[in-house]
Write a protein that holds these residues in place. Structure first.
Motif, PDB file in Angstrom:
ATOM      1  N   ARG A   1       0.808  -1.218   0.000  1.00  0.00           N
ATOM      2  CA  ARG A   1       0.000   0.000   0.000  1.00  0.00           C
ATOM      3  C   ARG A   1       0.843   1.271   0.000  1.00  0.00           C
ATOM      4  NH1 ARG A   1      -2.261  -4.039   2.873  1.00  0.00           N
ATOM      5  NH2 ARG A   1      -4.476  -4.465   2.506  1.00  0.00           N
ATOM      6  N   ILE A   2       0.278   2.307  -0.657  1.00  0.00           N
ATOM      7  CA  ILE A   2       0.808   3.665  -0.572  1.00  0.00           C
ATOM      8  C   ILE A   2      -0.331   4.555  -0.090  1.00  0.00           C
ATOM      9  CG2 ILE A   2       1.727   5.639  -1.848  1.00  0.00           C
ATOM     10  CD1 ILE A   2       3.147   3.696  -3.695  1.00  0.00           C
ATOM     11  N   ALA A   3      -0.101   5.270   1.009  1.00  0.00           N
ATOM     12  CA  ALA A   3      -1.156   6.041   1.667  1.00  0.00           C
ATOM     13  C   ALA A   3      -1.734   7.117   0.763  1.00  0.00           C
ATOM     14  CB  ALA A   3      -0.607   6.689   2.937  1.00  0.00           C
ATOM     15  N   LYS A   4      -3.055   7.124   0.680  1.00  0.00           N
ATOM     16  CA  LYS A   4      -3.825   8.152  -0.036  1.00  0.00           C
ATOM     17  C   LYS A   4      -3.462   8.262  -1.518  1.00  0.00           C
ATOM     18  CE  LYS A   4      -4.312  10.814   4.226  1.00  0.00           C
ATOM     19  NZ  LYS A   4      -4.032  12.085   4.926  1.00  0.00           N
ATOM     20  N   GLY A   5      -2.786   7.250  -2.056  1.00  0.00           N
ATOM     21  CA  GLY A   5      -2.460   7.243  -3.471  1.00  0.00           C
ATOM     22  C   GLY A   5      -1.527   8.354  -3.894  1.00  0.00           C
ATOM     23  N   GLU A   6      -0.631   8.782  -3.003  1.00  0.00           N
ATOM     24  CA  GLU A   6       0.281   9.862  -3.373  1.00  0.00           C
ATOM     25  C   GLU A   6       1.605   9.748  -2.633  1.00  0.00           C
ATOM     26  OE1 GLU A   6      -0.655  13.668  -0.630  1.00  0.00           O
ATOM     27  OE2 GLU A   6      -2.273  13.186  -2.051  1.00  0.00           O
ATOM     28  N   PHE A   7       2.635  10.366  -3.210  1.00  0.00           N
ATOM     29  CA  PHE A   7       3.940  10.440  -2.571  1.00  0.00           C
ATOM     30  C   PHE A   7       4.728  11.601  -3.173  1.00  0.00           C
ATOM     31  CE2 PHE A   7       4.434   7.703  -6.264  1.00  0.00           C
ATOM     32  CZ  PHE A   7       5.633   8.108  -6.830  1.00  0.00           C
ATOM     33  N   LYS A   8       5.764  12.025  -2.463  1.00  0.00           N
ATOM     34  CA  LYS A   8       6.653  13.071  -2.944  1.00  0.00           C
ATOM     35  C   LYS A   8       8.002  12.462  -3.294  1.00  0.00           C
ATOM     36  CE  LYS A   8       4.804  17.174  -0.606  1.00  0.00           C
ATOM     37  NZ  LYS A   8       5.102  18.282   0.346  1.00  0.00           N
ATOM     38  N   LEU A   9       8.594  12.948  -4.372  1.00  0.00           N
ATOM     39  CA  LEU A   9       9.911  12.490  -4.793  1.00  0.00           C
ATOM     40  C   LEU A   9      10.665  13.681  -5.377  1.00  0.00           C
ATOM     41  CD1 LEU A   9      11.904  10.163  -5.210  1.00  0.00           C
ATOM     42  CD2 LEU A   9      10.778   9.677  -7.391  1.00  0.00           C
ATOM     43  N   ASP A  10      11.808  13.996  -4.775  1.00  0.00           N
ATOM     44  CA  ASP A  10      12.629  15.125  -5.213  1.00  0.00           C
ATOM     45  C   ASP A  10      11.827  16.423  -5.258  1.00  0.00           C
ATOM     46  OD1 ASP A  10      14.719  13.339  -5.424  1.00  0.00           O
ATOM     47  OD2 ASP A  10      14.590  13.161  -7.606  1.00  0.00           O
TER      48      ASP A  10
END
Length: 394
Positions: free
Chosen positions: A122-131
């Motif tokens: 799983r990835i929370a809330k369908g979002e992530f930050k990268l750079d």
């Protein structure tokens, strides 16, 4: 003396015939043994398996080792559809959940035997930050969260396949390309997954990937095992997990960011314990969260080499499954969400009919900077391996 020589003369005449006969028998025996050895060689065969939902032709590959163990894999989702393994009496049975026809897989299933990506778990809330950039278009296909790569993850792709045979092993190399922003993930990702079956009962899975933009990757296989040969649930299977700690989760099974000790909890499998012994212990908050076991254990290891993650023993059949990996964690899932609506191979897939040991990085790692990194950058190669080994204990 003359009489004795006279008696030996016929024997002398017969000697060449006897030698030839003996030599013939030896050669025949050698030929028979050679034929037997040829019959016991590892093999891989291919057959048509149908068409995908997009109309692409799909094949089924049968890998057989020299001891008669059989693993079938389709290039639709890289799914392990069958694993025929002997019990303590030498009787073969299928030990993985799945179906006999492609149409059942295309119709939808809970990732039976499939390759999972780009991100397993799983990835929370369908979002992530990268750079510094936010990626927030991952589909929310598990409550408020993203699960197992999205709507059309690697489990639904038709992979390019190449048969392999080297020495006493046979294998299947699968390749695919995931386009930039496919399912919301940045970067064009080129992926190779190689299955190898050995005569020691090992099915090795090697994963490799490269990207042209920074991205996140966490690949795994989602095989559901049942070492009884699909005869009953898995609650009597005896499990040992080489782990002192667990990735704690919230009510939506997203990590809280904390690793908690398994000591004194229902999650302590450092000593062999039946799955059913504590699976319904709702005094344990984490058991309540997962409805049983659906958690990531942190594997005890030194360095990044292959380490034994878990061992499972089924007492009636004597079958043993060992799982080793280069990954830092293993998701132990006990089929809590199987509900009996699916069936295959003569079995009904009801609650806890199978268990999974998904080797992986921790869930939601892109949003948990304290967890081992899942970031892959251009010029780097994602590389990880897992070995599932079947044997028997008499």
């Amino acid at each position: 003396m003359t009489t004795k020589l006279a008696q030996l003369k016929p024997l002398r005449k017969l000697m060449p015939i006897m030698v030839l006969a003996l030599l013939g028998a030896v050669l025949t025996n050698c030929e028979t043994k050679n034929e037997e050895n040829q019959d016991m060689e590892s093999t891989i065969t291919k057959e048509a398996f149908g068409t995908s939902g997009d109309g692409e032709a799909v094949d089924l590959y049968t890998l057989t080792n020299a001891n008669g163990m059989v693993v079938q894999i389709t290039n639709y989702g890289g799914i392990i559809t069958k694993w025929m393994a002997p019990d303590k009496d030498g009787q073969m049975a299928d030990v993985v959940l799945g179906f006999d026809s492609l149409s059942n897989y295309v119709a939808g299933h809970p990732f039976f035997g499939a390759l999972v990506g780009r991100y397993g778990n799983r990835i929370a809330k369908g979002e992530f930050k990268l750079d510094g950039e936010t990626y927030n278009t991952l589909v929310k296909n598990n409550g408020p969260n993203h699960l197992h790569g999205g709507t059309k993850g690697f489990d639904k792709k038709v992979w390019q396949a190449e048969e392999m045979k080297e020495g006493s092993t046979v294998g299947l190399k699968l390749t695919t390309t995931s386009a930039d922003m496919e399912e919301g993930y940045p970067g064009k990702l080129d992926v190779t997954v190689t299955y190898t079956l050995t005569n020691d009962g090992e099915l090795k899975i090697d994963y490799q990937a490269t990207t042209d933009k920074p991205t996140v990757v966490n690949l795994t296989n989602h095989c559901y095992f049942n070492l009884t040969g699909l005869k009953r649930d898995v609650l009597d299977h005896v499990v040992k997990i080489n782990s002192d700690s667990l990735v704690a989760v919230d009510a939506t099974l997203i990590p809280t960011g904390k690793l908690i000790s398994v000591t004194g909890t229902a999650f302590d499998f450092r000593e062999p314990t039946p799955i059913g012994a504590r699976i319904d212990d709702e005094s344990d908050e984490q058991i309540k969260m997962g409805g049983g076991y659906d958690h990531c254990w942190v594997i005890d290891r030194v360095g990044n080499n292959m380490a034994l993650a878990a061992t499972v023993y089924e007492p009636t059949s004597g079958r043993v499954l060992e799982v080793s990996t280069t990954e830092p964690g293993v998701q132990f899932y006990t089929g809590n969400f199987l509900d009996g609506k699916l069936s295959g191979k003569g079995a009904t897939y009801s609650k806890r009919m199978g268990f999974c040991l998904e080797t992986e990085h921790y869930p939601d790692s892109p949003n948990q900077p304290q967890f081992p990194s899942v970031t892959l950058r251009p010029g780097e190669t994602y590389s990880t391996s897992t070995v599932f080994k079947m044997s028997v204990r008499k």
